[in-house]
Design a protein around this motif. Structure first.
Motif, PDB file in Angstrom:
ATOM      1  N   LEU A 184      -2.520  24.399  18.452  1.00  0.00           N
ATOM      2  CA  LEU A 184      -2.425  23.332  17.456  1.00  0.00           C
ATOM      3  C   LEU A 184      -1.936  23.881  16.122  1.00  0.00           C
ATOM      4  N   ARG A 185      -2.425  25.046  15.765  1.00  0.00           N
ATOM      5  CA  ARG A 185      -1.984  25.687  14.519  1.00  0.00           C
ATOM      6  C   ARG A 185      -0.480  25.991  14.577  1.00  0.00           C
ATOM      7  N   SER A 186      -0.004  26.492  15.731  1.00  0.00           N
ATOM      8  CA  SER A 186       1.420  26.816  15.875  1.00  0.00           C
ATOM      9  C   SER A 186       2.296  25.571  15.792  1.00  0.00           C
ATOM     10  N   LEU A 187       1.724  24.423  16.100  1.00  0.00           N
ATOM     11  CA  LEU A 187       2.445  23.151  16.016  1.00  0.00           C
ATOM     12  C   LEU A 187       2.267  22.479  14.650  1.00  0.00           C
ATOM     13  N   ASN A 188       1.670  23.211  13.729  1.00  0.00           N
ATOM     14  CA  ASN A 188       1.460  22.718  12.355  1.00  0.00           C
ATOM     15  C   ASN A 188       0.623  21.450  12.274  1.00  0.00           C
ATOM     16  N   VAL A 189      -0.372  21.352  13.171  1.00  0.00           N
ATOM     17  CA  VAL A 189      -1.306  20.235  13.114  1.00  0.00           C
ATOM     18  C   VAL A 189      -2.171  20.426  11.861  1.00  0.00           C
ATOM     19  N   PRO A 190      -2.315  19.385  11.046  1.00  0.00           N
ATOM     20  CA  PRO A 190      -3.148  19.510   9.849  1.00  0.00           C
ATOM     21  C   PRO A 190      -4.575  19.945  10.200  1.00  0.00           C
ATOM     22  N   GLU A 191      -5.150  20.716   9.315  1.00  0.00           N
ATOM     23  CA  GLU A 191      -6.483  21.293   9.543  1.00  0.00           C
ATOM     24  C   GLU A 191      -7.525  20.237   9.899  1.00  0.00           C
ATOM     25  N   ASN A 192      -7.518  19.105   9.211  1.00  0.00           N
ATOM     26  CA  ASN A 192      -8.527  18.076   9.487  1.00  0.00           C
ATOM     27  C   ASN A 192      -8.388  17.516  10.900  1.00  0.00           C
ATOM     28  N   LEU A 193      -7.148  17.349  11.373  1.00  0.00           N
ATOM     29  CA  LEU A 193      -6.951  16.862  12.748  1.00  0.00           C
ATOM     30  C   LEU A 193      -7.306  17.936  13.769  1.00  0.00           C
ATOM     31  N   MET A 194      -6.984  19.177  13.437  1.00  0.00           N
ATOM     32  CA  MET A 194      -7.342  20.277  14.324  1.00  0.00           C
ATOM     33  C   MET A 194      -8.864  20.366  14.451  1.00  0.00           C
ATOM     34  N   ASP A 195      -9.567  20.254  13.339  1.00  0.00           N
ATOM     35  CA  ASP A 195     -11.031  20.289  13.377  1.00  0.00           C
ATOM     36  C   ASP A 195     -11.590  19.150  14.226  1.00  0.00           C
ATOM     37  N   GLU A 196     -10.998  17.970  14.084  1.00  0.00           N
ATOM     38  CA  GLU A 196     -11.456  16.811  14.859  1.00  0.00           C
ATOM     39  C   GLU A 196     -11.209  17.035  16.358  1.00  0.00           C
ATOM     40  N   ALA A 197     -10.033  17.554  16.694  1.00  0.00           N
ATOM     41  CA  ALA A 197      -9.722  17.825  18.095  1.00  0.00           C
ATOM     42  C   ALA A 197     -10.658  18.883  18.668  1.00  0.00           C
ATOM     43  N   MET A 198     -10.914  19.934  17.898  1.00  0.00           N
ATOM     44  CA  MET A 198     -11.784  21.002  18.387  1.00  0.00           C
ATOM     45  C   MET A 198     -13.233  20.522  18.532  1.00  0.00           C
ATOM     46  N   ALA A 199     -13.652  19.582  17.705  1.00  0.00           N
ATOM     47  CA  ALA A 199     -14.997  19.010  17.850  1.00  0.00           C
ATOM     48  C   ALA A 199     -15.099  18.238  19.162  1.00  0.00           C
TER      49      ALA A 199
END
Length: 142
Positions: free
Chosen positions: A114-129
């Motif tokens: 997700l980071r490599s795809l430049n997903v915003p941190e807040n969305l990445m956190d939500e997905a990882m939750a």
């Protein structure tokens, strides 16, 4: 009713606020999930600790199942019709020694994808939750 808070189909403005959209939609929908799954499995197969769990697995089919699963858990259309997570991983746990540390490695690969795809941190956190909720299910702790 204030015109500042409403819109019609005729004015071309999307009245859906970001909070009304699913995580799936906010991540970018099917194209984003498909891209993420491709990168994600490339990372996993390259990981010497995780690759053995995928020996002999039809990775094309596995990718399709993962796309369907992620679409479902992130709020996309359709229903997930695969096996439940516990049953799907039981043989790996009992016969191949799948442990929670392996889950953590997989989750780490997803986060880096997700980071490599430049997903915003807040969305990445939500997905990882969302992903974190799978761990106790997979290991039979629910």
């Amino acid at each position: 009713m204030s015109t500042a808070t409403t819109s019609s189909a005729m004015d071309g403005v999307d009245s859906t606020s970001p909070s009304d959209r699913t995580l799936y939609e906010r991540l970018g929908g099917s194209a984003a999930v498909e891209a993420a799954v491709e990168i994600f499995y490339n990372r996993i197969i390259a990981d010497p600790e995780l690759a053995p769990f995928f020996e002999g697995v039809d990775m094309k089919k596995q990718r399709r199942k993962q796309i369907a699963f992620m679409t479902y858990v992130f709020g996309g259309a359709g229903a997930y019709e695969g096996r439940d997570l516990y049953k799907a991983h039981k043989r790996l746990i009992e016969e191949q020694g799948l442990k929670e540390r392996h889950f953590d490695l997989v989750a780490g690969h997803l986060q880096e994808t997700l980071r490599s795809l430049n997903v915003p941190e807040n969305l990445m956190d939500e997905a990882m939750a969302v992903v974190a909720t799978a761990k106790p299910i997979i290991f039979g702790r629910v």
